[in-house]
Design a protein around this motif. Sequence first.
Motif, PDB file in Angstrom:
ATOM      1  N   THR A   3       0.836  -1.210   0.000  1.00 42.40           N
ATOM      2  CA  THR A   3       0.000   0.000   0.000  1.00 42.40           C
ATOM      3  C   THR A   3       0.864   1.250   0.000  1.00 42.40           C
ATOM      4  O   THR A   3       1.935   1.284   0.588  1.00 42.40           O
ATOM      5  CB  THR A   3      -0.931   0.036   1.224  1.00 42.40           C
ATOM      6  N   ASN A  31     -15.856   2.328  -2.888  1.00 44.76           N
ATOM      7  CA  ASN A  31     -14.932   1.690  -3.834  1.00 44.76           C
ATOM      8  C   ASN A  31     -13.564   1.465  -3.204  1.00 44.76           C
ATOM      9  O   ASN A  31     -12.934   0.427  -3.427  1.00 44.76           O
ATOM     10  CB  ASN A  31     -14.777   2.537  -5.097  1.00 44.76           C
ATOM     11  N   VAL A  32     -13.108   2.419  -2.417  1.00 41.02           N
ATOM     12  CA  VAL A  32     -11.790   2.302  -1.780  1.00 41.02           C
ATOM     13  C   VAL A  32     -11.810   1.194  -0.739  1.00 41.02           C
ATOM     14  O   VAL A  32     -10.930   0.320  -0.718  1.00 41.02           O
ATOM     15  CB  VAL A  32     -11.359   3.650  -1.145  1.00 41.02           C
ATOM     16  N   ASP A  34     -13.929  -1.308  -0.355  1.00 42.36           N
ATOM     17  CA  ASP A  34     -14.179  -2.630  -0.946  1.00 42.36           C
ATOM     18  C   ASP A  34     -12.948  -3.155  -1.671  1.00 42.36           C
ATOM     19  O   ASP A  34     -12.744  -4.375  -1.759  1.00 42.36           O
ATOM     20  CB  ASP A  34     -15.365  -2.574  -1.925  1.00 42.36           C
ATOM     21  N   GLY A  35     -12.140  -2.254  -2.194  1.00 42.15           N
ATOM     22  CA  GLY A  35     -10.941  -2.675  -2.917  1.00 42.15           C
ATOM     23  C   GLY A  35      -9.762  -2.978  -2.011  1.00 42.15           C
ATOM     24  O   GLY A  35      -8.675  -3.305  -2.486  1.00 42.15           O
ATOM     25  N   ALA A  69      -3.635   2.746  -0.489  1.00 37.45           N
ATOM     26  CA  ALA A  69      -4.136   1.674  -1.339  1.00 37.45           C
ATOM     27  C   ALA A  69      -3.039   1.185  -2.268  1.00 37.45           C
ATOM     28  O   ALA A  69      -1.960   1.766  -2.354  1.00 37.45           O
ATOM     29  CB  ALA A  69      -5.325   2.170  -2.159  1.00 37.45           C
ATOM     30  N   GLU A  70      -3.356   0.085  -2.978  1.00 38.24           N
ATOM     31  CA  GLU A  70      -2.444  -0.452  -3.988  1.00 38.24           C
ATOM     32  C   GLU A  70      -2.642   0.309  -5.302  1.00 38.24           C
ATOM     33  O   GLU A  70      -3.648   0.988  -5.502  1.00 38.24           O
ATOM     34  CB  GLU A  70      -2.720  -1.926  -4.206  1.00 38.24           C
ATOM     35  N   LYS A  72      -3.374  -0.906  -8.240  1.00 38.58           N
ATOM     36  CA  LYS A  72      -4.521  -1.385  -9.032  1.00 38.58           C
ATOM     37  C   LYS A  72      -5.795  -0.655  -8.637  1.00 38.58           C
ATOM     38  O   LYS A  72      -6.606  -0.285  -9.480  1.00 38.58           O
ATOM     39  CB  LYS A  72      -4.721  -2.893  -8.816  1.00 38.58           C
ATOM     40  N   LEU A  73      -5.961  -0.456  -7.334  1.00 36.66           N
ATOM     41  CA  LEU A  73      -7.158   0.237  -6.841  1.00 36.66           C
ATOM     42  C   LEU A  73      -7.172   1.698  -7.312  1.00 36.66           C
ATOM     43  O   LEU A  73      -8.221   2.228  -7.700  1.00 36.66           O
ATOM     44  CB  LEU A  73      -7.231   0.172  -5.316  1.00 36.66           C
ATOM     45  N   GLU A  76      -8.291   1.834 -10.861  1.00 36.48           N
ATOM     46  CA  GLU A  76      -9.746   1.656 -10.962  1.00 36.48           C
ATOM     47  C   GLU A  76     -10.483   2.933 -10.541  1.00 36.48           C
ATOM     48  O   GLU A  76     -11.453   3.332 -11.187  1.00 36.48           O
ATOM     49  CB  GLU A  76     -10.182   0.464 -10.100  1.00 36.48           C
ATOM     50  N   LEU A  77     -10.009   3.578  -9.474  1.00 40.86           N
ATOM     51  CA  LEU A  77     -10.639   4.834  -9.039  1.00 40.86           C
ATOM     52  C   LEU A  77     -10.526   5.908 -10.116  1.00 40.86           C
ATOM     53  O   LEU A  77     -11.483   6.645 -10.390  1.00 40.86           O
ATOM     54  CB  LEU A  77     -10.001   5.343  -7.746  1.00 40.86           C
ATOM     55  N   ARG A  80     -13.040   5.277 -12.803  1.00 45.31           N
ATOM     56  CA  ARG A  80     -14.392   5.670 -12.389  1.00 45.31           C
ATOM     57  C   ARG A  80     -14.545   7.195 -12.373  1.00 45.31           C
ATOM     58  O   ARG A  80     -15.603   7.717 -12.724  1.00 45.31           O
ATOM     59  CB  ARG A  80     -14.723   5.090 -11.023  1.00 45.31           C
TER      60      ARG A  80
END
Length: 170
Positions: A3, A31-32, A34-35, A69-70, A72-73, A76-77, A80
């Motif tokens: 992270t 989203n954060v 859940d990821g 976060a990582e 990948k997350l 994705e954010l 979105r």
Amino acid sequence: MNTRSYEIMFIVRPDVEEADLDKIIEGFQKNVTDGGGEIKSLEKMGRRRLAYTVKKFNDGFYVLLTIGAEGKLIAELERRLRVSEPIIKFITVRMDEEEKRLAKVKAIRDTKVKRSAMPIAQPVQATPAATTPVAETTPDAVAAPVEEDAKPAAETPEASAAAETVPAAV
């Protein structure tokens, strides 16, 4: 899990209602979490004027998310944020490198000695003038008075004769 710390700032259109703004923020927070990420802070900065017109808007609601976060997350954010219609602008900044850089700069500054922080050397206090009385002059120490009738050496007849006989240096 690797992270990292990120700051995500996004600007929401100014015509969005306050309740809808909260729903948008809650959606990104979900989203954060859940990821597998962690929300460190959330700051709603309010409605502000933009530096330039974006998608025909001159102002918008600023929101700042600080998350751990990582990568990948974060990707994705960003995806979105890009496809979300009420979001008119966003930026993501990785903060862990910045925090390392700031810690390094602080460590360097701490090693340097600040002259202003050093204690000031106390100036040597001048001792009061000698309290011993100055030796009073005795009448024997006083110079003998100069005789007023003594003529200067040049005015004596021998000195004037000597001055006339000395040839001038050539």
